[in-house]
Design a protein around this motif. Sequence first.
Motif, short mmCIF file in Angstrom:
data_model
loop_
_atom_site.label_atom_id
_atom_site.label_comp_id
_atom_site.label_asym_id
_atom_site.label_seq_id
_atom_site.Cartn_x
_atom_site.Cartn_y
_atom_site.Cartn_z
N UNK A 78 12.93 -21.38 60.13
CA UNK A 78 12.67 -22.17 61.20
C UNK A 78 14.55 -23.32 62.02
N UNK A 79 15.45 -23.04 60.77
CA UNK A 79 15.92 -24.02 61.03
C UNK A 79 16.47 -23.91 62.63
N UNK A 80 17.18 -24.70 63.63
CA UNK A 80 17.68 -24.06 64.73
C UNK A 80 19.16 -24.38 64.52
N UNK A 81 19.71 -22.90 64.48
CA UNK A 81 21.30 -23.00 64.29
C UNK A 81 22.70 -22.63 65.79
N UNK A 82 23.42 -23.03 65.89
CA UNK A 82 24.51 -22.67 66.55
C UNK A 82 25.24 -21.49 64.91
N UNK A 83 25.39 -20.74 66.35
CA UNK A 83 25.72 -19.67 65.30
C UNK A 83 27.35 -18.45 66.02
N UNK A 84 28.12 -19.61 64.65
CA UNK A 84 30.10 -19.18 64.89
C UNK A 84 30.00 -17.05 65.05
N UNK A 85 30.41 -17.00 65.76
CA UNK A 85 30.81 -15.09 66.39
C UNK A 85 31.91 -14.66 65.48
N UNK A 128 25.91 -19.72 60.43
CA UNK A 128 25.74 -20.67 60.87
C UNK A 128 25.54 -22.19 60.42
N UNK A 129 25.63 -22.52 61.74
CA UNK A 129 25.75 -23.98 62.20
C UNK A 129 24.91 -24.49 62.23
N UNK A 130 24.06 -25.67 61.14
CA UNK A 130 22.26 -26.10 62.10
C UNK A 130 22.68 -26.86 62.90
N UNK A 131 21.88 -26.93 64.41
CA UNK A 131 22.05 -27.86 65.02
C UNK A 131 22.53 -28.82 65.86
N UNK A 132 21.48 -29.62 64.14
CA UNK A 132 21.38 -30.90 64.18
C UNK A 132 21.16 -32.17 65.46
N UNK A 141 26.45 -23.35 74.07
CA UNK A 141 27.60 -23.98 75.41
C UNK A 141 28.11 -24.31 73.76
N UNK A 142 28.31 -24.35 72.83
CA UNK A 142 29.37 -24.94 71.39
C UNK A 142 30.29 -24.26 71.34
N UNK A 143 30.29 -22.70 71.81
CA UNK A 143 31.20 -21.91 71.80
C UNK A 143 32.15 -21.81 72.81
N UNK A 144 31.75 -21.44 73.77
CA UNK A 144 33.11 -21.27 74.58
C UNK A 144 33.85 -22.84 74.88
#
Length: 338
Positions: A78-85, A128-132, A141-144
């Motif tokens: 259930x944790x929201x994450x940013x994916x480092x691809x 996977x980085x927690x969106x915190x 939008x974090x990756x670009x």
Amino acid sequence: MKAVVCRSPGDLVLEDRAAPGAPPPGWARVAVSHVGICGTDYHIFEGKHPFLAYPRIMGHEVSGTVAERGEGAALSVGEAVIINPYLACGKCIACRHGKPNCCVSIEVLGVHRDGAMCDEILVPAQNLYPANGLSLADAAAVEFLAIGAHAVRRSLASPGQRTLVIGAGPIGLGTALFARIAGLDVSLLDMSAERLGFAESELGFATLDGSKAPAADLVRQATGGEGFDLVLDATGNTQSVQSAFAHVAHGGTLVLVSVVKDDITFSDPEFHKREMTLVGSRNALRADFDHVAASIRNGAVPLAKLVTHRTTLAGTPRDLARWAHEKSGLIKAVIEVG
Ligand SMILES: [Zn+2]
Ligand SMILES: [Zn+2]
């Protein structure tokens, strides 16, 4: 599950695909929330990507929520994450030196292996980085933006230095924003009056319009003939990269953010007399993702202005094909999946 599949250049369809199974140890299954559409995706769709195997599910600018974790994955369901691809091997010379962004056998989601234009995807937990507290829309939008943040960090520039970013597309604008956040004095050079108008009126950058006068003249005028301390090229254009060497001041630095297919040639006497530093920049590191996420959280990134177009998974085959050539008013398009 539904997936948008690029079956061959120009052929993009919504397909039913088997959902990914249980994640292996150290991996997690992620329910995709938002996917940004990148220049790379348009290139894949148009068949311009140099080494791409079709069919391919694209999508590497991704946010989501953890749906299931494999053994040993330190995440909560259930944790929201940013994916480092950028999937790295962890063993090669670059990985051993803390540079998984340029891993010898890197696999980028949506490029070298299937990506996130679908309902669910398996990802190593370490990617996977927690969106915190970031919204899932902002998290995609974090990756670009991290590409530009990484390039600025690679430049080792000091606050106040005169900086030229060449190319006012999404990567160039992200680079310019993170150069400004680093305290640099930023101008943008592009051939498109529309893009420069946006950069000037909406983002407050000084601009040089390369369609109106030779870039060398514009650079001379803007810097009293001295050139820029730092030049970052984000055009993906060979001609632009080759000209960029001449825009660098004595003692300055040139960073190649985008990649071109051709060999680059430059005058060694001109390079040497400047004692120029030439830097390549590829992908981004966790530190860049963290810096970008923190900058969005503290309001330093005007994301609402950058995300100009939205679609759904079902709408993507039609919309992505259209946006590949209808660029007017388009900065960043995002697919709302979840
Ligand atoms: Zn991208
Ligand atoms: Zn590696």
